[in-house]
Design a protein around this motif. Structure first.
Motif, PDB file in Angstrom:
ATOM      1  N   ALA B 267       1.029  -1.271  -0.088  1.00 19.87           N
ATOM      2  CA  ALA B 267       0.191   0.109   0.025  1.00 19.87           C
ATOM      3  C   ALA B 267       0.767   1.421   0.131  1.00 19.87           C
ATOM      4  N   LEU B 270       2.582   2.140  -3.598  1.00 20.03           N
ATOM      5  CA  LEU B 270       1.837   2.746  -4.321  1.00 20.03           C
ATOM      6  C   LEU B 270       1.614   4.066  -3.924  1.00 20.03           C
ATOM      7  N   VAL B 271       1.447   4.426  -2.776  1.00 19.06           N
ATOM      8  CA  VAL B 271       1.188   5.774  -2.168  1.00 19.06           C
ATOM      9  C   VAL B 271       2.155   6.616  -2.707  1.00 19.06           C
ATOM     10  N   SER B 273       4.355   5.761  -4.955  1.00 15.12           N
ATOM     11  CA  SER B 273       4.646   5.976  -6.529  1.00 15.12           C
ATOM     12  C   SER B 273       3.558   6.786  -7.182  1.00 15.12           C
ATOM     13  N   ASN B 274       2.437   6.401  -6.808  1.00  8.67           N
ATOM     14  CA  ASN B 274       1.239   6.477  -7.741  1.00  8.67           C
ATOM     15  C   ASN B 274       0.159   7.760  -7.267  1.00  8.67           C
ATOM     16  N   SER B 275       0.556   8.119  -6.007  1.00  9.76           N
ATOM     17  CA  SER B 275      -0.429   8.874  -5.291  1.00  9.76           C
ATOM     18  C   SER B 275      -0.153  10.379  -5.400  1.00  9.76           C
ATOM     19  N   VAL B 276      -1.089  11.437  -5.605  1.00 12.31           N
ATOM     20  CA  VAL B 276      -0.765  12.773  -5.769  1.00 12.31           C
ATOM     21  C   VAL B 276       0.016  13.178  -4.381  1.00 12.31           C
ATOM     22  N   PHE B 277      -0.314  12.625  -3.350  1.00 10.61           N
ATOM     23  CA  PHE B 277       0.241  12.878  -1.898  1.00 10.61           C
ATOM     24  C   PHE B 277       1.736  12.451  -1.950  1.00 10.61           C
ATOM     25  N   ARG B 279       3.677  11.698  -4.387  1.00 13.19           N
ATOM     26  CA  ARG B 279       4.166  12.558  -5.506  1.00 13.19           C
ATOM     27  C   ARG B 279       4.767  13.998  -4.839  1.00 13.19           C
ATOM     28  N   HIS B 280       3.814  14.312  -4.126  1.00 10.48           N
ATOM     29  CA  HIS B 280       4.024  15.633  -3.584  1.00 10.48           C
ATOM     30  C   HIS B 280       5.145  15.599  -2.649  1.00 10.48           C
ATOM     31  N   TYR B 282       7.977  13.638  -2.596  1.00  4.99           N
ATOM     32  CA  TYR B 282       9.260  13.578  -3.502  1.00  4.99           C
ATOM     33  C   TYR B 282       9.327  15.095  -3.932  1.00  4.99           C
ATOM     34  N   VAL B 354      14.911  11.574  -2.297  1.00  7.28           N
ATOM     35  CA  VAL B 354      15.121  10.351  -2.694  1.00  7.28           C
ATOM     36  C   VAL B 354      14.994   9.197  -1.873  1.00  7.28           C
TER      37      VAL B 354
END
Lengths: 509, 411
Positions: B267, B270-271, B273-277, B279-280, B282, B354
């Motif tokens: 889970a 996925l969060v 790599s793929n969620s807006v949260f 990604r924000h 990073y 990173v």
């Protein structure tokens, strides 16, 4: 002419991809105040960094003769030992140390490694009196104003037995009173036999205190003028600064200008920390759909500050004034709100503020509008890649794939990524701050083409630039900014570099 | 005319497949960490004469390290954002203590105690997140204070006593196994529940990887050579099946905590790599100003990260309290340092921006196998600390060295 204290002969300095200085000559007579003038990027600061050893001997070509002998400074300490002291535009005082400690920083009054505080403070007090500062040497440097800090810098220079004092834009951040005091001090030093080189954009200031002026343009010496007989006017200096021929470096465009999109009224912005300092002063401007509007101003005029304060108040404090979008007043207190109102701002310093350099192209492009690619908080990375791929093709971003890390791209391609990011956020108004800084000629042309395309699509574009030919080449209308005030609004048909420069150097009445 | 605009057709997407060595070197760090884990496992397997990979010992390693791995998930997210959290050990102890009081003194049912405990964890996180995000105090200071504050609160609420004798259901989370009575070890060669789970996991992995690769290939984004992709996939499948086999042969089958951990790893990966949260996070860690000027609400990101860390710390507290059947004033000591070490060994950057969940888990496993292996060999705790410290230093040193080499290759 008196004997020369300094001769810089055929100085050439190259940075990767850019020739910053080419065969520059500079002769400074002993005991004079010598001004250096030129547009931003003409090479003034670079020349002074070569002189003071910031760029050590061996990293440039050419000779420097100081007091009659050839010198090869390895670093600043080396040049200071010979009496050449530079005061940078960004003051280098440590805010938490006392004034006295700052004056003797790196040059401590000490005995066997222990600081002699009485001697430190006594001598500091003497130096402060010499620069006309009535100040206790034990006050913390951060607690005094910028004007006084500037004088402390000069006191620091005097403590090093300075023979040649270099001042890089000393009055850019000062108010009139402090400026007058500082200029008076430079005159006083001249009567004590200290030679000064002063870099300044303020032409009336130069005419007031300088004995001669050397003009640089595009990294070359244009001319050295003597100011003694008063025949050299400000217009004459401006002509030297801007007088380059306009090549056809700009793509053609037929503007189709429609309704007003953004209007800024009575926009006043104060410095974020010193809230009494006015950075932008009652600015009024507007931009229409399909129009490219330029903002011309010299360094420190408040261009970036104006743009960033409009863009979700990301700069400044006590911001007053009104933004109108399509005729209705809007509030944009955060960057998010500004983006939702259709405003985009591509920063001047793309590496520091524009890109996540350790991440790839596609994630940078989607960065300002990730929501457009997401459903209930989950990003559709497939679509993201497609979108990024489209921009890579349409903007001609030269990279092996959209998974390439942006930190490894050239300046021009990085800028295209930044522009793609903002185009993807689908704005109505784009504010582009120095869009072609640090970009080679070919890529500049591509950026201009993109700007034209944006305008043709009906976007309102504001371009901030230090390069007047660029603004003249791509804008429909140009505002000039000086000391935070909009000093003129010039339609492109009437705009000439000389006229713009006059308004850009116009001081408060 | 000084135009150098090239024909766009020249720059059309080329399949950006790198080949052989150059691809491997570009993935050196990610591959290196897995290889390091394998080398360490092999080394201790040999040194301990096969004791390391005994079924019951494998089960033990997982359960023993489960709370550190759990904390490492939250920690790597915080580190990616450019922060640090020194308080998680104290927070876990505090929540463990509160749950003990709830079930023992207040006679809460176990499930209510769990829910309230997680809420307490979230509130603790919100408290720290408030100071970091909205007041602007560096996380190092806020959580250093939190480490003291919540350690103190643990001792206060426990009145320096130890709570023991937790209800059976409570203890399942930390020490229980999945359906222990279904396939008793006496009558079955393997625990078929475990085998079933292992097979399902492998099937899901293979399907999702193949689909992902197909999508990337369609979008012309595939940069992994096919041989490498399939070798990697086969290798991971073999590892999972091997682990399944070992666990299925152990006395009690699949630890419940492994299922919890597995679900959370997937889970959170996925969060991130793929969620807006994610990604924000990073974006915030990679370049704070650029993120802010792109409209990212970085304060909310920081706040949410600490709330999340608080909840995970609470869960870790429940797990080890259940496993030890005890909530004590000194519980969870130094957990934060193990979790931080796991994240950094797993490739997270000190400067932020990173790091991956899988990396942190691998880093945590390296620490866990080192601990277990050295204990089996009878190495004293003194040497264990020394060796773990050196491993952390060398792992990050390797990172720095790699980065420098990469950047000098650019010039």
């Amino acid at each position: 002419m008196a004997e020369n204290i300094l001769r810089m002969h055929r100085i050439t300095k190259t940075f990767p991809g850019v020739k910053a200085l080419q065969d520059v000559n500079l002769d400074v007579a002993r005991g004079e105040v010598h001004a250096i003038c030129g547009e931003n990027g003409a090479g003034k600061s670079t020349l002074m960094k070569v002189l003071s050893g910031v760029y050590p001997h061996g990293t440039y070509d050419g000779d420097i003769e100081f007091e009659g002998r050839v010198v090869e400074f390895k670093d600043i300490r080396d040049s200071e030992r010979d009496g050449v002291v530079i005061i940078h535009q960004e003051l280098a005082l440590s805010p938490f140390l006392s004034v006295a400690e700052n004056i003797f920083l790196g040059n401590e009054r000490e005995k066997r490694g222990f600081v002699n505080w009485n001697e430190t403070n006594l001598e500091a007090a003497k130096l402060l009196r010499r620069v006309g500062l009535d100040l206790s040497p034990t006050v913390r440097a951060g607690d005094i104003g910028v004007g006084k800090q500037q004088l402390v810098e000069i006191a620091k220079a005097l403590s090093k037995n300075v023979k040649l004092l270099i001042l890089d834009e000393p009055t850019a951040a000062l108010n009139d009173e402090d400026s007058a005091h500082l200029l008076g001090l430079v005159k006083g030093l001249r009567s004590e036999g200290i030679t000064s080189i002063i870099i300044s954009h303020k032409l009336n200031e130069i005419r007031e205190i300088a004995d001669s002026v050397t003009i640089l343009r595009d990294g070359r010496t244009i001319e050295t003028l003597s100011l003694h007989d008063g025949s050299v006017t400000e217009e004459r200096i401006i002509k030297g600064m801007v007088g380059r021929d306009m090549e056809s470096r700009y793509p053609d465009r037929t503007p189709v200008i429609r309704e007003e999109v953004l209007r800024v009224e009575d926009w006043t912005v104060h410095h974020p920390q010193e809230s009494s300092r006015v950075i932008v002063d009652k600015a009024n401007l507007s931009v229409r759909a399909g129009e490219v509007v330029g903002i011309a101003g010299l360094m420190g005029a408040g261009r970036t500050e104006l743009a960033m304060s409009i863009f979700g108040r990301s700069y400044g404090s006590n911001i007053t004034g009104t933004l109108y979008k399509n005729g209705t007043p809007i509030t944009a207190r955060t960057v998010g709100e500004a983006i939702r109102h259709g405003i985009a701002y591509a920063t001047e310093d793309r590496k520091r503020y524009g890109l996540n350099l350790i991440d790839d192209i596609k994630r940078n492009i989607s960065g300002a509008a990730l929501g457009k690619l997401a459903k209930r908080g989950w990003v559709d990375s497939g679509r993201e890649a497609v979108v990024a791929g489209d921009y890579r093709t349409s903007m001609n971003i030269k990279a092996p794939s959209v998974t390439a890390v942006t930190g490894k791209l050239s300046g021009g391609n990085q800028q295209k990524v930044v522009l793609s990011k903002w185009m993807f956020s689908d704005p109505d108004v784009l504010i582009l701050d120095e869009p072609t800084r640090g970009i080679d000629v070919g890529a500049k042309y591509e950026i201009y083409t993109i700007i034209n395309r944006l305008a043709a699509e009906g976007k309102a574009v504001i371009v901030i630039s230090s390069e007047l030919p660029e603004l003249l080449g791509i804008c429909d209308r140009i505002y000039t900014l000086a000391e935070g005030r909009i000093t003129a609004e010039v339609p492109i048909a009437q705009a000439t570099p000389e006229l713009l420069m006059q308004f850009m150097t116009k001081e408060k009445d | 005319m000084a135009t150098t605009v090239k024909d766009p057709a020249v720059a059309m997407p080329q399949p950006p497949v790198k080949h052989g060595i150059s691809f491997l070197t570009s993935r050196l760090r990610q591959i290196g960490i897995f290889v390091a884990l394998l080398v360490i496992v092999t080394l201790f397997q040999v040194l301990t004469g096969g004791a390391l990979l005994q079924p019951d010992n494998v089960s033990n390693i997982i359960v023993q390290n489960s709370y550190i791995l759990l904390l490492a998930i939250g920690m790597v997210m915080i580190i990616v954002a450019g922060h640090i959290d020194l308080s998680v050990g104290s927070v876990a102890a505090f929540v463990g203590a509160m749950s003990g009081i709830m079930v023992q003194d207040w006679s809460f049912p176990w499930w209510l105690a769990f829910i309230v405990s997680l809420v307490i964890g979230g509130l603790v996180g919100a408290w720290q997140g408030f100071w970091v995000a909205y007041v602007g105090i560096p996380a190092f200071i806020v959580t250093l204070a939190g480490m003291l504050v919540f350690r103190g609160l643990t001792q206060i609420v426990l009145e320096n006593q130890r709570i023991t004798g937790f209800p059976e259901e409570y203890r399942q989370l930390g020490g229980g196994f999945l359906f222990p009575g279904l396939f008793p070890a006496e009558t079955n060669i393997l625990d078929w529940t475990t085998v079933g789970l292992g097979v399902i996991a492998v099937v899901l992995l293979v399907v999702s990887q193949l689909r992902g690769r197909a999508t990337r290939a369609r979008l012309n984004l595939e940069d992994e050579p096919a041989a490498w992709f399939f070798t990697k996939l086969a290798f991971i499948a073999v590892i999972i099946l091997g682990l399944t086999y070992l666990l299925a042969g152990s006395r009690s089958g699949t630890p419940i905590v492994l299922v919890v951990l597995g679900v959370l790893i997937v889970a959170y990966s996925l969060v991130m790599s793929n969620s807006v949260f994610g990604r924000h996070i990073y974006a915030r860690g990679g370049n704070l100003q650029a993120a802010q000027l792109s409209g990212v609400n970085t304060k909310r990101i920081d706040f949410m990260l600490f709330v999340n860390m608080g909840v995970l710390a609470a869960l870790a507290g429940l797990i080890f309290t259940g496993r030890l059947n005890s909530a004590g004033p000194g519980a969870g000591n130094l957990f934060e340092l193990d979790a931080i070490a796991a994240a950094f060994i797993g490739g997270a950057a000190v400067t932020g921006g990173v790091g991956t969940v899988i990396g942190a888990i691998t880093g945590g496993l390296i620490m866990g196998v080192l601990n277990n292996g050295m204990s089996l060999l009878g190495v004293g705790i003194d040497y264990q600390q020394f060796i773990k410290g050196m491993v952390l230093l060398l792992a990050v040193g390797f990172d720095v060295f790699n980065k420098r080499r990469a950047s000098s290759a650019l010039k």
